[in-house]
Structures are given as structure tokens and as C-alpha cells.
Design an enzyme around this catalytic site. Sequence first.
Site, PDB file in Angstrom:
ATOM      1  N   THR A   1      25.696  18.676  -5.983  1.00  0.00           N
ATOM      2  CA  THR A   1      25.695  18.054  -4.659  1.00  0.00           C
ATOM      3  C   THR A   1      25.058  16.680  -4.808  1.00  0.00           C
ATOM      4  OG1 THR A   1      25.470  20.210  -3.592  1.00  0.00           O
ATOM      5  CG2 THR A   1      24.952  18.267  -2.266  1.00  0.00           C
TER       6      THR A   1
ATOM      7  N   LYS B   1      30.562  18.849   1.373  1.00  0.00           N
ATOM      8  CA  LYS B   1      29.397  19.634   0.966  1.00  0.00           C
ATOM      9  C   LYS B   1      28.133  19.167   1.685  1.00  0.00           C
ATOM     10  CE  LYS B   1      26.926  22.600  -1.314  1.00  0.00           C
ATOM     11  NZ  LYS B   1      26.574  22.469  -2.729  1.00  0.00           N
TER      12      LYS B   1
ATOM     13  N   LYS C   1      16.652  17.606  -1.169  1.00  0.00           N
ATOM     14  CA  LYS C   1      17.532  16.545  -1.689  1.00  0.00           C
ATOM     15  C   LYS C   1      18.804  16.417  -0.871  1.00  0.00           C
ATOM     16  CE  LYS C   1      20.055  17.735  -5.261  1.00  0.00           C
ATOM     17  NZ  LYS C   1      21.486  17.678  -4.809  1.00  0.00           N
TER      18      LYS C   1
END
Length: 290
Positions: A97, A173, A241
Site C-alpha cells: 500500500t 486501496k 501509514k
Amino acid sequence: MTGTVGIVGVGNMGGGMAARLLACGWRVQACDLVEAKVQALVRQGARAAASPQEAAQGADALIVCVVDAAQSRAVLFGPEGAAAALERGRAVLLCPTIAPQDVEALASGLAERGLAAIDAPMSGGPARARDGSMSLMVACDDAVYAANRALLEALSGKVFRIGTRVGDGARTKLVNNLLAAINLAGAAEAMALAERLGLDLARTLDVIEQSSGQSWIGSDRMRRAIAGDYAPRAHVTLLQKDTGLALQAARAAGFQASLGPVAHEAFNRAVAAGDAELDDAALLRLFRRP
């Protein structure tokens, strides 16, 4: 149809994907900084690769399953990078990701070397990676998709064809993970409130799972949290993150998020409290604190 696949990064998700491919008859060349993770796959039939370059040698495709864009660049284009060892025309599945612009930059670097990029972030956790029921969000050229369809379908029974624009898998995503983080933060706060109200947490979660408050990530993580199981399947730092990347993408698109920053701050607080290396179910610990 099967073949040989190199996988760099065989931790929770990459290890699950490797095990899945081995079970489906693919030959796997596994590389990771943690030797024990590689050896666990060797016992299942994989071949150990000492570097990304070695993992790519003779491979029909390469899967990159590391943490971030910097690691992905090093894996592909570093001193022992995999891109130099792949035959022209081979594909690289970019599964971390990362920001869409980083996916685009990696794809451009691969194209300069005659290699194809498949933007293929994943979702679902290690168990689903292992049994092939995780989701893959795939964006790539139609011809590249067709050439690698057998591999994609071996990895996942839920391959979502996002489109042909590399970077759109990453965008999808980030949207998913922002909602996952919001749902998880909400579930942790609600369960902490239930505890403060004197309710039995397991019974309360039973009710939620059959009612309007249910979410998959809330159920999955809060069951573990209630049992005191914080062994990392997905570290707190990952959604920290990912929410940061999602908010960055939102700002670039001129979108003012409201709930996303709240969830992101919850993960920041959990990291600051010392829970960075725990499973993200540990968010309950954050809301339990006075």
C-alpha cells in the site's frame, strides 16, 4: 497453468501468498531479510533466494510484497535489484500500500527496462492470503492482465479489475484502508465505552455483529483484543501509514476529509503510547486508557 514466481517480502501477507502458490503447484523463489520466514517456506517446497535479483532469475513474474515505496524501489532498482534479472516482457506485481504517484514512478522505471507493472494492492489479512480468499485490486494494461491472469486468480478468488491506469489500484486501496481505519477506531472506542458502562464485551460484540454497528475489521480485531491477543498480523504502524497516504491523496484531489484525520490521529496516539509493533487490535488499549 503454473510457473515460477519470485516473491520478495514473505512476511504475514507475502508468506501467505507464497504458501498459497505452493499449494496450487507454482514454483516459488522466496526472499526476505528475515531468514526464518524464508526457511518456513522452504519447508513447504519453496526455493530460498539470497537477494531480490536471485528471486527474479528465471521467474515468469515477480511479486513485491514489502512495506513501503522506498523498500519497493530498493527491491527493484537497488544494487541487487530484481529488475535487472527479469526477462523483458515479464510482469512485476506491486502489492504494498503506497502512494499512487509512487506506483506510477515504479511502473515507469520498469517500463524503461521492458518490464510490465501490475498495480495490485491486497486486502484481507494473512489467513485470507493463505487460502486465496483475499482481495486483489488490479490495474494494468489489458494484455498484461491477460498474460498474468492465471497467477492473479491463483492468488485470489476476489480479483477486482479496477482498470488500465496504473495507480488506480493504489487509489482504491487507500480509500478502502481509510474506511477500515475509521471503522476500527470506531469499534475500539465503542468497545471501550461498553466496558466503562459495565457491559460484557464478548456479549456486546455478539450483538454488534448481528446489528447495524457490524464491520468486518471491527469484529476481527475486537475479538482478538477482548482475548488480549495483540500478536501482530497487521502492525499498528501499517494503518498509521495508510491513513496518512489516504489523507495525502485527499489533499491532492482537493478533498477535505473529516473523519479520516480523526482516525489517523488515533493511530498516531497508539504509536506514541508504545503500541507500534502490536497488532492494530491494540487500538482498544488506547481507548481504555484514562
